[in-house]
Design an enzyme around this catalytic site. Structure first.
Site, short mmCIF file in Angstrom:
data_model
loop_
_atom_site.label_atom_id
_atom_site.label_comp_id
_atom_site.label_asym_id
_atom_site.label_seq_id
_atom_site.Cartn_x
_atom_site.Cartn_y
_atom_site.Cartn_z
N LYS A 116 20.75 45.50 70.18
CA LYS A 116 20.12 45.11 69.21
C LYS A 116 20.12 46.56 68.36
O LYS A 116 19.87 46.70 67.11
CB LYS A 116 19.08 44.48 69.03
CG LYS A 116 19.26 42.63 70.07
CD LYS A 116 19.99 41.77 69.15
CE LYS A 116 20.74 40.99 70.15
NZ LYS A 116 21.79 40.29 69.64
N LYS A 201 8.78 48.03 62.48
CA LYS A 201 7.33 47.32 61.72
C LYS A 201 7.26 46.00 61.35
O LYS A 201 8.56 45.60 61.04
CB LYS A 201 7.05 48.00 59.86
CG LYS A 201 6.83 47.68 59.21
CD LYS A 201 4.82 48.58 59.09
CE LYS A 201 4.15 48.18 58.12
NZ LYS A 201 2.50 48.76 58.83
N LYS A 237 16.34 26.60 64.95
CA LYS A 237 16.33 25.70 63.11
C LYS A 237 16.17 24.65 63.01
O LYS A 237 16.78 23.37 63.87
CB LYS A 237 17.73 26.77 62.58
CG LYS A 237 17.22 28.31 62.49
CD LYS A 237 19.17 29.17 62.25
CE LYS A 237 18.67 30.12 62.46
NZ LYS A 237 19.66 30.96 62.65
N GLU A 288 19.00 41.52 62.72
CA GLU A 288 20.51 41.27 64.20
C GLU A 288 21.99 41.02 63.38
O GLU A 288 22.18 40.23 61.81
CB GLU A 288 20.68 40.69 64.85
CG GLU A 288 18.85 39.98 65.33
CD GLU A 288 18.53 39.69 66.35
OE1 GLU A 288 19.66 38.62 66.86
OE2 GLU A 288 17.26 39.81 67.13
N ASN A 290 24.82 37.82 64.11
CA ASN A 290 25.52 37.77 65.03
C ASN A 290 27.53 37.57 65.07
O ASN A 290 27.80 37.08 63.88
CB ASN A 290 24.96 35.51 65.42
CG ASN A 290 23.72 35.46 64.70
OD1 ASN A 290 23.21 36.67 66.09
ND2 ASN A 290 23.18 35.42 64.11
N ARG A 292 29.96 35.05 65.68
CA ARG A 292 30.62 33.93 65.98
C ARG A 292 29.83 33.22 64.44
O ARG A 292 29.27 33.51 64.29
CB ARG A 292 29.77 33.42 67.03
CG ARG A 292 27.85 33.06 66.78
CD ARG A 292 27.32 32.33 67.81
NE ARG A 292 25.89 31.93 67.13
CZ ARG A 292 24.63 32.81 67.17
NH1 ARG A 292 24.54 33.71 67.41
NH2 ARG A 292 24.35 32.43 66.44
N ARG A 339 19.21 20.16 60.30
CA ARG A 339 19.44 19.37 62.55
C ARG A 339 18.87 18.77 63.05
O ARG A 339 17.97 18.37 63.45
CB ARG A 339 19.62 20.73 63.68
CG ARG A 339 20.13 22.02 62.96
CD ARG A 339 19.60 23.28 64.04
NE ARG A 339 20.42 24.24 63.68
CZ ARG A 339 20.44 25.67 63.79
NH1 ARG A 339 20.28 25.22 65.13
NH2 ARG A 339 21.10 26.16 63.72
C1 MV4 Z 1 10.42 40.43 62.85
C2 MV4 Z 1 9.53 39.40 62.66
C3 MV4 Z 1 8.89 39.71 62.08
N1 MV4 Z 1 8.83 41.36 61.38
N2 MV4 Z 1 10.62 41.51 63.01
C4 MV4 Z 1 12.50 36.42 66.26
C5 MV4 Z 1 13.39 36.15 66.50
C6 MV4 Z 1 14.34 37.56 66.15
N3 MV4 Z 1 15.44 37.52 66.22
C7 MV4 Z 1 13.40 37.72 65.12
N4 MV4 Z 1 12.39 37.28 64.63
C8 MV4 Z 1 11.59 38.11 64.01
N5 MV4 Z 1 12.07 39.48 63.71
C9 MV4 Z 1 9.52 42.51 62.68
N6 MV4 Z 1 10.15 43.28 62.09
C10 MV4 Z 1 9.34 38.20 62.95
C11 MV4 Z 1 9.85 37.24 63.61
C12 MV4 Z 1 10.17 35.93 63.39
C13 MV4 Z 1 11.22 35.34 63.22
C14 MV4 Z 1 12.70 35.24 62.74
C15 MV4 Z 1 13.52 34.82 62.00
C16 MV4 Z 1 12.69 33.54 62.29
C17 MV4 Z 1 12.13 32.64 62.71
C18 MV4 Z 1 10.72 33.72 63.67
C19 MV4 Z 1 9.22 32.79 63.70
C20 MV4 Z 1 9.34 33.84 64.57
C21 MV4 Z 1 9.07 35.21 64.23
#
Ligand code: MV4
Length: 454
Positions: A116, A201, A237, A288, A290, A292, A339
């Site tokens: 990542k 952040k 989700k 990030e 994905n 797929r 879903r």
């Molecule tokens: C974050 C964030 C807040 N700030 N990054 C959770 C899973 C991972 N793929 C990324 N995630 C998060 N990253 C920063 N800098 C909050 C989350 C996060 C979140 C992100 C997307 C969908 C649902 C979430 C639920 C909790 C926290």
């Protein structure tokens, strides 16, 4: 063109891939575990091979067993679906070195996006907006403190090998940094066998917005707009939609352009999804990628009329994007997906067992992707997704009304499902207004508990 494809997956996505094969005149070979003997993907495939016991690690995740099946059936290509082996770079590499076309991007890109911190740096170099944070992995606790003070609290540390929320810690002050940093490191080391962490952040109440990419092996790329996946609980989700109620046409067009250029630059091909967080001021920040096909891909299919799974297969066979889809792609209308999970709607505990009654809704603008049926069995061995209910309408209000009536017309008996929860989400004034973020479900469950006086 391929004559025969092996589907290295189960459930609704295996069936979805069989649909694409049938429409393309390609033979589909199913693999299945001992628990899945009576599954519809076995029934609708042209051939089916049992590859091992119920436990996924001994069947669907068993690379030698999957490759052996592909060799016995003499297939040209393997479609991995989502989950399971879909983002395993080593598996993609084994496929290629066994002379089997892996339907997805090249192994090097899967590997890079799986790291990542490297994905973040690559996006940054290409001009994709990222959050302020560390340059790559953090070497020590002391370095973490330096970055945190430079970025400003609150920050979040994430596992470089992670995803899906494991090995992540929010850090709100210098005082709690050592404890949080070490907790994230240990969790990442035991979960992924790699304790490397990077920092960003922290955004308090982000919206989750992701862009669908399609790219051929000749350097042509199209970005098909976004999906809003903010309605989640514990990184699962529950509802997805496109277009996002919180994205302007200008920002969508700008992001599509940036992503098309970026995917060309990194040499990406096949389908992919680029995930962003939208902060309170409406700006997007890459988190990030994905590599797929995703669970929620039908939402994009509904508004673009592009068959993403057929496109994946044609791309892997060497076709050009211009011969696969009509361009420019002009998204039209509004789509929502629920879903449907086999789980208790309040307790969220998995609910396995026999489905005693099953009726899926239909009618204008309604699509159901499922491998379930009456008298079918939900196995405790696999994930709890039993169906995806997707609607399309001319606009968001029509899609909402259609989803409400379709949920009302979905009968599943014998097990618990998420349907009652989704019926309530669809009635929520904030959801109706498009006021959604990743903390929506937490607030929603509190509201709910208050209502019932508990
Ligand atoms: C974050 C964030 C807040 N700030 N990054 C959770 C899973 C991972 N793929 C990324 N995630 C998060 N990253 C920063 N800098 C909050 C989350 C996060 C979140 C992100 C997307 C969908 C649902 C979430 C639920 C909790 C926290």
């Amino acid at each position: 063109m391929f004559k025969k494809i092996l589907i290295a997956n189960r459930g609704e996505i295996a069936l979805r891939i069989i649909c694409a094969c049938k429409e393309l005149g390609i033979k589909a070979v199913a693999i299945y575990s001992e628990a899945d003997r009576h599954s519809l993907h076995v029934r609708f495939a042209d051939e089916a091979l049992c590859i091992g016991p119920a436990r996924a690690s001994e069947s669907y995740l068993n690379v030698p067993a999957v490759i052996s099946a592909a060799e016995i059936a003499n297939v040209d290509a393997i479609h991995p679906g989502y989950g399971l082996l879909s983002e395993n770079a080593n598996f993609a590499q084994v496929c290629e070195s066994s002379g089997l076309k892996f339907i997805g991007p090249p192994p090097e890109i899967i590997r890079m996006m799986g790291e990542k911190d490297k994905a973040r740096q690559a996006m940054k170099r290409c001009g994709v907006p990222i959050l302020p944070g560390s340059d790559g992995v953090i070497g020590s606790e002391g370095e973490a403190l330096e970055w945190a003070q430079r970025v400003g609290f609150p920050v979040i540390v994430k596992a470089a090998a992670g995803g899906g929320g494991r090995g992540m810690r929010v850090i709100r002050s210098a005082e709690e940094l050592p404890r949080m940093f070490n907790a994230a490191h240990s969790e990442a080391a035991s979960a992924f066998g790699n304790g490397d962490l990077y920092m960003e952040k922290f955004i308090e109440r982000p919206r989750h917005i992701e862009f669908q990419i399609l790219a051929d092996e000749h350097g042509n790329v199209v970005s098909l707009g976004e999906r809003d996946c903010s309605i989640q609980r514990r990184h699962q989700k529950l509802v997805e939609e496109s277009p996002s109620p919180s994205l302007s046409t200008e920002l969508r067009n700008k992001m599509n352009g940036i992503l098309e250029k970026t995917m060309k630059e990194i040499g990406y091909f096949n389908a992919g999804t680029v995930e962003f967080l939208m902060d309170e001021d409406g700006s997007l920040h890459f988190i990030e990628m994905n590599t797929r096909i995703q669970v929620e891909h039908p939402v994009t299919e509904s508004v673009t009329d592009v068959d993403l799974v057929k496109s994946q297969i044609l791309i892997a066979a060497g076709s050009k994007l211009t011969d696969i889809i009509q361009q420019p792609v002009v998204p039209c209308g509004h789509s929502i997906e629920c879903r449907i999970n086999a789980e208790h709607p309040e307790k969220f505990t998995p609910s396995a067992g026999k489905i005693t009654a099953f009726h899926a809704p239909g009618g204008t603008g309604v699509r159901v992707d499922t491998a379930q049926y009456q008298e079918g069995v939900v196995s405790p061995y696999y994930d709890s997704l039993i169906a995806k209910l997707i609607v399309r309408g001319k606009d968001r209000p029509e899609a909402l009304a259609r989803m409400r009536r379709a949920l009302d017309m979905f009968i599943v008996e014998g097990i618990h499902t998420s349907i009652p929860l989704q019926q309530r989400i669809l009635q929520d004034p904030d959801f109706e207004a498009g006021n959604v973020d990743t903390k929506f479900m937490e607030r929603f469950m509190v509201k709910k508990t208050a209502e019932s006086g508990g």
